[in-house]
Design an enzyme around this catalytic site. Structure first.
Site, short mmCIF file in Angstrom:
data_model
loop_
_atom_site.label_atom_id
_atom_site.label_comp_id
_atom_site.label_asym_id
_atom_site.label_seq_id
_atom_site.Cartn_x
_atom_site.Cartn_y
_atom_site.Cartn_z
N LYS A 12 29.48 42.98 28.25
CA LYS A 12 30.15 41.88 28.97
C LYS A 12 29.38 40.58 28.76
O LYS A 12 28.73 40.39 27.73
CB LYS A 12 30.32 42.23 30.45
CG LYS A 12 30.96 43.59 30.67
CD LYS A 12 31.48 43.77 32.06
CE LYS A 12 31.95 45.19 32.23
NZ LYS A 12 32.72 45.38 33.44
N HIS A 102 40.85 44.52 27.60
CA HIS A 102 40.03 44.91 28.75
C HIS A 102 40.67 44.31 30.01
O HIS A 102 41.21 43.20 29.97
CB HIS A 102 38.59 44.40 28.55
CG HIS A 102 37.64 44.98 29.55
ND1 HIS A 102 37.56 44.54 30.85
CD2 HIS A 102 36.73 45.99 29.45
CE1 HIS A 102 36.64 45.25 31.50
NE2 HIS A 102 36.13 46.14 30.67
N GLU A 104 39.45 42.86 32.44
CA GLU A 104 38.94 41.52 32.79
C GLU A 104 39.64 40.46 31.96
O GLU A 104 39.90 39.36 32.44
CB GLU A 104 37.41 41.49 32.61
CG GLU A 104 36.72 42.30 33.72
CD GLU A 104 35.38 42.91 33.32
OE1 GLU A 104 34.77 42.49 32.33
OE2 GLU A 104 34.95 43.85 34.04
N GLU A 174 40.77 53.02 31.39
CA GLU A 174 39.84 52.49 32.38
C GLU A 174 40.59 52.12 33.67
O GLU A 174 41.15 51.01 33.78
CB GLU A 174 39.16 51.23 31.85
CG GLU A 174 38.37 51.45 30.58
CD GLU A 174 37.28 50.39 30.42
OE1 GLU A 174 36.12 50.79 30.36
OE2 GLU A 174 37.60 49.20 30.39
N SER A 220 32.64 53.05 35.69
CA SER A 220 31.45 53.54 36.39
C SER A 220 30.89 54.84 35.80
O SER A 220 30.44 55.72 36.55
CB SER A 220 31.74 53.70 37.89
OG SER A 220 32.03 52.44 38.46
#
Ligand code: PEP
Length: 258
Positions: A12, A102, A104, A174, A220
């Site tokens: 990231k 992703h 994000e 994810e 995680s």
């Protein structure tokens, strides 16, 4: 069908050039004594500004144990796209993978399924491999629409991709509620969703191609969770955020996937 596992670290927006070099060198040293064929495919995705220094450190070792990925790209070759980086520019650093879609990027930067599809097609055309992320929000999970949402993300991301090319993409499932929260998705449940992704891939590209696709779990992932995740029938590795930022935890995850 045996698929070579992938353990990919998504750094990231962390690590300047010095910190990136230290991290990749630490990983390199920790795995250099391990038989290459026993290792999963190890991938690191630094920020754009560290691609060169990480690439140099990977190449200098000449051991071929670590592959380079970018965290994003733009689909156009060049032009007036201030702030963007093309796939060819990423190829300059000998990257093999590019992460796209992703959560994000989708949530913070408003990337649409259509844009992710354009990126996927451009990456495949360039000879690199997209790692296409998909995943549901907690709200979608609670509404019971996880499976249909994921299927729709996969179908849209791969629209217009030739069946033989589908075989070579990498997918990362994810669940958004598990990213960076410390809450890992139950391994059996992650495997169930990933099996569903494989069914969708079969419908798009045929079973033979779908069986070749490596599908990772992300959210995680920790040294304590990886063995159970890798023991599942359809989980082919992990996309790791937080735990990829420290040599020890990332290397433990790599070893847990062997
Ligand atoms: C990610 O960024 O893709 C990710 C899975 O992060 P984390 O492992 O920190 O949840």
């Amino acid at each position: 069908m045996s698929r070579r596992p992938i353990i990919a670290g998504n750094w990231k927006m962390h690590n300047n050039r010095k910190a990136s070099a230290e991290l990749v060198c630490g990983i390199k040293e920790a795995i250099e004594g391990i038989d290459k064929d026993a290792l999963p495919e190890v991938v690191v995705a630094p920020v754009f500004t560290s691609l060169d220094v990480v690439s140099q450190n990977i190449c200098n070792c000449g051991c071929g144990r670590i592959q380079l990925a970018a965290q994003n790209c733009y689909f156009e070759e060049k032009g007036a796209f201030t702030g963007e980086v093309s796939i060819d520019m990423i190829k300059d650093f000998d990257a093999k993978f590019i992460i796209i879609g992703h959560s994000e990027r989708r949530q913070i930067f408003g990337e649409s399924d259509e844009m992710i599809n354009k990126k996927a097609k451009a990456i495949i055309a360039s000879g690199l491999t997209p790692i296409i992320c998909c995943g549901e929000t907690l709200e979608q999970r609670e509404l019971g629409v996880t499976d249909s949402h994921i299927a729709s993300q996969i179908v849209k991301a791969l629209e217009g991709v030739a069946p033989a090319d589908v075989a070579n993409v990498v997918i990362a499932y994810e669940p958004i509620w598990a990213i960076g929260t410390g809450k890992t998705c139950d391994s059996a449940e992650a495997n169930r969703v990933i099996k569903g992704i494989r069914t969708t891939l079969s419908q798009i590209a045929g079973k033979e191609n779908a069986d070749k696709v490596r599908i990772l779990y992300g959210g995680s992932v920790k040294p304590e969770t990886i063995k159970e995740q890798m023991a599942q029938s359809d989980i082919d590795g992990a996309l790791v955020g937080g735990a990829s930022l420290k040599v020890d935890s990332f290397v433990e995850i790599i070893k847990g996937a062997m």
